[in-house]
Scaffold this motif. Structure first.
Motif, PDB file in Angstrom:
ATOM      1  N   ALA A 137      10.948  32.638  30.571  1.00  0.00           N
ATOM      2  CA  ALA A 137      11.709  32.888  29.345  1.00  0.00           C
ATOM      3  C   ALA A 137      12.817  31.854  29.162  1.00  0.00           C
ATOM      4  O   ALA A 137      13.178  31.119  30.083  1.00  0.00           O
ATOM      5  CB  ALA A 137      12.308  34.285  29.375  1.00  0.00           C
TER       6      ALA A 137
ATOM      7  N   ARG B 208      15.459  35.101  21.997  1.00  0.00           N
ATOM      8  CA  ARG B 208      14.809  34.969  23.297  1.00  0.00           C
ATOM      9  C   ARG B 208      13.327  34.687  23.091  1.00  0.00           C
ATOM     10  O   ARG B 208      12.680  35.311  22.245  1.00  0.00           O
ATOM     11  CB  ARG B 208      14.992  36.273  24.074  1.00  0.00           C
ATOM     12  CG  ARG B 208      14.286  36.357  25.399  1.00  0.00           C
ATOM     13  CD  ARG B 208      14.504  37.759  26.005  1.00  0.00           C
ATOM     14  NE  ARG B 208      13.651  37.977  27.148  1.00  0.00           N
ATOM     15  CZ  ARG B 208      13.945  37.585  28.390  1.00  0.00           C
ATOM     16  NH1 ARG B 208      15.093  36.972  28.638  1.00  0.00           N
ATOM     17  NH2 ARG B 208      13.118  37.814  29.388  1.00  0.00           N
TER      18      ARG B 208
ATOM     19  N   LEU C 223      11.562  26.594  30.313  1.00  0.00           N
ATOM     20  CA  LEU C 223      11.509  28.036  30.530  1.00  0.00           C
ATOM     21  C   LEU C 223      11.770  28.313  32.008  1.00  0.00           C
ATOM     22  O   LEU C 223      11.400  27.516  32.863  1.00  0.00           O
ATOM     23  CB  LEU C 223      10.135  28.589  30.136  1.00  0.00           C
ATOM     24  CG  LEU C 223       9.763  28.489  28.656  1.00  0.00           C
ATOM     25  CD1 LEU C 223       8.294  28.820  28.469  1.00  0.00           C
ATOM     26  CD2 LEU C 223      10.625  29.409  27.819  1.00  0.00           C
TER      27      LEU C 223
ATOM     28  N   LEU D 131      13.126  38.664  19.764  1.00  0.00           N
ATOM     29  CA  LEU D 131      12.194  38.179  20.773  1.00  0.00           C
ATOM     30  C   LEU D 131      10.951  37.588  20.131  1.00  0.00           C
ATOM     31  O   LEU D 131      10.430  38.136  19.165  1.00  0.00           O
ATOM     32  CB  LEU D 131      11.786  39.347  21.684  1.00  0.00           C
ATOM     33  CG  LEU D 131      10.707  39.087  22.725  1.00  0.00           C
ATOM     34  CD1 LEU D 131      11.209  38.127  23.794  1.00  0.00           C
ATOM     35  CD2 LEU D 131      10.246  40.393  23.340  1.00  0.00           C
TER      36      LEU D 131
ATOM     37  N   THR E 264       6.077  35.910  34.140  1.00  0.00           N
ATOM     38  CA  THR E 264       6.803  35.791  32.886  1.00  0.00           C
ATOM     39  C   THR E 264       7.870  34.727  33.046  1.00  0.00           C
ATOM     40  O   THR E 264       8.618  34.723  34.032  1.00  0.00           O
ATOM     41  CB  THR E 264       7.457  37.127  32.488  1.00  0.00           C
ATOM     42  OG1 THR E 264       6.423  38.085  32.276  1.00  0.00           O
ATOM     43  CG2 THR E 264       8.295  36.994  31.233  1.00  0.00           C
TER      44      THR E 264
ATOM     45  N   GLU F 144       9.627  34.327  25.301  1.00  0.00           N
ATOM     46  CA  GLU F 144       8.924  34.561  26.562  1.00  0.00           C
ATOM     47  C   GLU F 144       7.532  33.942  26.508  1.00  0.00           C
ATOM     48  O   GLU F 144       6.944  33.813  25.431  1.00  0.00           O
ATOM     49  CB  GLU F 144       8.760  36.067  26.819  1.00  0.00           C
ATOM     50  CG  GLU F 144      10.044  36.790  27.078  1.00  0.00           C
ATOM     51  CD  GLU F 144       9.833  38.277  27.343  1.00  0.00           C
ATOM     52  OE1 GLU F 144       8.674  38.752  27.305  1.00  0.00           O
ATOM     53  OE2 GLU F 144      10.834  38.958  27.586  1.00  0.00           O
TER      54      GLU F 144
END
Length: 99
Positions: A89, A44, A65, A8, A87, A46
């Motif tokens: 991602a 990933r 995103l 991440l 959020t 974010e």
């Protein structure tokens, strides 16, 4: 396909208000995604923003995103107190599929 090096990464940006609306945020966010996925092998990525920050939300959507969550009173703002946050991602597989 190789296994990603990192699970991440979080990306973010702050744009000088005198330079807002000129595409710098979108260019920067796109470059950060490219570095994260292609350069670092992240699985990933974010990005977070205050829910009412329409400019940052537009940047996130422009670079692909996807909105994942809105959190009630999750972000502490210096003068406004607790406000909603969002959020967004993207997965490496989604990034590869954009090409």
């Amino acid at each position: 396909m190789s296994t990603p090096s990192f699970e991440l990464a979080a990306i973010g940006w702050t744009i000088d208000p005198d330079r807002a609306g000129q595409g710098y945020g979108t260019e920067l966010a796109g470059a950060l995604l490219e570095i994260a996925f292609t350069g670092l092998g992240v699985r990933r990525v974010e990005a977070n923003a205050f829910a009412d920050n329409a400019a940052s939300r537009r940047v996130m959507e422009k670079v692909g995103l996807r909105h994942e969550a809105t959190f009630r009173e999750e972000s502490l703002h210096l003068t406004r107190g607790w406000i909603d946050g969002v959020t967004y991602a993207m997965l490496a597989s989604e990034h590869r599929g954009r090409g």
